[in-house]
Design an enzyme around this catalytic site. Structure first.
Site, short mmCIF file in Angstrom:
data_model
loop_
_atom_site.label_atom_id
_atom_site.label_comp_id
_atom_site.label_asym_id
_atom_site.label_seq_id
_atom_site.Cartn_x
_atom_site.Cartn_y
_atom_site.Cartn_z
N PRO A 1 6.28 -51.14 20.60
CA PRO A 1 7.67 -50.60 20.48
C PRO A 1 8.13 -50.10 21.81
CG PRO A 1 6.54 -49.75 18.61
CD PRO A 1 5.45 -50.28 19.64
N THR B 1 2.85 -49.27 30.88
CA THR B 1 1.46 -49.91 31.18
C THR B 1 1.59 -51.40 31.48
OG1 THR B 1 -0.52 -50.23 29.38
CG2 THR B 1 1.71 -50.62 28.53
N LYS C 1 -0.17 -45.50 24.97
CA LYS C 1 -0.90 -44.34 24.84
C LYS C 1 -0.36 -43.75 23.96
CE LYS C 1 2.56 -41.98 26.95
NZ LYS C 1 3.46 -41.01 26.19
N GLY D 1 8.15 -43.50 23.31
CA GLY D 1 7.28 -42.63 23.72
C GLY D 1 5.87 -42.61 23.71
N LEU D 2 5.51 -44.25 23.85
CA LEU D 2 4.15 -45.13 24.12
C LEU D 2 3.85 -45.59 25.21
CD1 LEU D 2 4.53 -46.71 20.54
CD2 LEU D 2 3.45 -44.71 20.98
N ALA D 3 4.62 -45.38 26.41
CA ALA D 3 4.47 -45.77 27.80
C ALA D 3 4.32 -47.37 27.66
CB ALA D 3 2.79 -45.29 28.50
N GLY D 4 5.17 -48.11 27.01
CA GLY D 4 5.16 -49.58 26.66
C GLY D 4 5.68 -50.14 28.15
N GLY D 5 6.48 -49.65 28.91
CA GLY D 5 6.95 -50.13 29.93
C GLY D 5 6.03 -49.77 31.03
N ASP E 1 4.21 -42.08 34.10
CA ASP E 1 2.95 -42.35 33.12
C ASP E 1 2.20 -43.44 33.71
OD1 ASP E 1 3.46 -40.35 30.99
OD2 ASP E 1 4.65 -41.82 29.88
O1 C5P Z 1 8.56 -40.63 35.74
P1 C5P Z 1 9.77 -41.49 34.95
O2 C5P Z 1 10.70 -42.27 35.47
O3 C5P Z 1 9.03 -41.98 33.78
O4 C5P Z 1 10.29 -40.11 34.05
C1 C5P Z 1 11.58 -40.39 33.28
C2 C5P Z 1 12.18 -39.19 33.28
O5 C5P Z 1 11.79 -38.13 32.49
C3 C5P Z 1 12.53 -38.40 34.65
O6 C5P Z 1 13.68 -38.94 35.28
C4 C5P Z 1 12.70 -36.86 34.22
O7 C5P Z 1 13.95 -36.73 33.73
C5 C5P Z 1 11.70 -36.98 33.03
N1 C5P Z 1 10.36 -36.32 33.27
C6 C5P Z 1 10.26 -35.03 33.76
N2 C5P Z 1 8.86 -34.45 34.13
C7 C5P Z 1 8.09 -35.36 33.83
C8 C5P Z 1 8.20 -36.68 33.60
C9 C5P Z 1 9.41 -37.17 33.42
O8 C5P Z 1 11.19 -34.39 33.86
N3 C5P Z 1 6.87 -34.83 34.19
#
Ligand code: C5P
Length: 288
Positions: free
Chosen positions: A95, A105, A12, A99-103, A137
């Site tokens: 990659p 998705t 994404k 910042g592309l939500a690779g993991g 994500d």
């Molecule tokens: O949800 P996820 O584990 O992908 O998020 C990674 C980190 O990004 C979180 O631990 C948090 O520090 C930050 N994050 C946030 N607010 C969001 C999404 C992510 O602060 N809405």
């Protein structure tokens, strides 16, 4: 009998990203428009054995419980009594740490794949909820297409199909930690926040001028400080004729939006000699 299933897992990009504030649970309250693109991992699921195994063609992703695809499978195995183990092979094309939500998705594909293989008949809402346990994500990756995401990223409104976006995506040789980018974000420093209502209005009218005018990401300044190359890539894509350049998510990937596939292709031909991870991509919707 083993069952094999092959799934596509699209990346994404964020077309807008606004942070409204920090929440008491440590996450940030977001308002972001996300769009899937046709840069895809491929997930091969194989039933058999007694446990969950993850392998990949990429040495950049973990093959253990740190892998989000593994975590997704583990979550479903802990909730449902499934008759056999699962082998997950990830053909990595997106990659990593970009910042592309690779993991995310990959995790979404595994959730949907397990639902199908074992005929769990979980409805979309349940799949979205399971996804949120893995990461912010993941629900969007389950939903797919284009959507406005609010809350942590899980309050989703699907958008109607917008204009086909022709883009060049460039990932510098640098990875950023999402957690660290959000940690260093300061609301009072934001100067250019997207107006999501105006973006959505333009989106519905397929008005490209209005769309690119609101393509803004408030995390850009934080990430550019950590990785100045992001700014350099933006300048280069601008010089190659991009209508707009924007960092995706917490970065460091940058997309340049071009007026046509031809224009994007010309820019890509130039920039791919400078950046190993450069891709010619377009928006991707379910059923494309
Ligand atoms: O949800 P996820 O584990 O992908 O998020 C990674 C980190 O990004 C979180 O631990 C948090 O520090 C930050 N994050 C946030 N607010 C969001 C999404 C992510 O602060 N809405």
């Amino acid at each position: 009998m083993t069952i094999e299933l092959v799934l596509e897992a699209p990346a994404k990009v964020n077309l807008t990203l606004n942070v409204l504030g920090k929440r008491t649970d440590g996450y940030h309250e977001l308002e972001t428009v996300m769009q899937q693109i046709n840069l895809r991992d491929k997930i091969f699921l194989h039933t058999g054995g007694r446990d969950i195994r993850v392998t990949s063609n990429s040495s950049e992703i973990p093959d253990n419980e740190e892998n989000l695809a593994y975590q997704a499978a583990h979550l479903l195995y802990s909730k449902f009594s499934l008759p056999t183990g699962l082998q997950i092979f990830i053909e990595k094309n997106i990659p990593v740490g970009a910042g592309l939500a690779g993991g995310s998705t990959d995790a979404a594909a595994v959730i949907m794949g397990i639902n199908e293989i074992f005929d769990l008949r979980l409805q979309r809402e349940e799949l979205l909820e399971l996804g949120l346990d893995i990461g912010s994500d993941v629900p969007f990756c389950v939903l797919g297409g284009a959507a406005l995401a609010r809350g942590r990223g899980e309050i989703l409104t699907s958008l109607p199909k917008g204009p086909r976006l022709e883009m060049v995506l460039v990932k510098p040789d640098f990875q950023l930690s999402t957690r660290e980018v959000y940690r260093d974000f300061r609301l009072e420093k934001v100067q250019q926040a997207p107006d999501n209502a105006a973006f959505l209005e333009a989106w519905r009218k397929c008005d490209m001028i209005g769309i690119v005018a609101e393509m803004k990401n408030v995390l850009e300044t934080v990430s550019i400080e950590k990785c100045p190359e992001i700014q350099l890539i933006k300048v280069k894509l601008d010089a190659l004729g991009a209508q707009k350049t924007l960092m995706s998510g917490s970065g460091p990937s940058v997309v340049g939006v071009f007026t046509s596939r031809d224009e994007a292709c010309k820019a890509w031909e130039t920039i791919k000699g400078q950046y190993r991870e450069s891709y010619l991509v377009s928006s991707y919707d379910r059923g494309d």
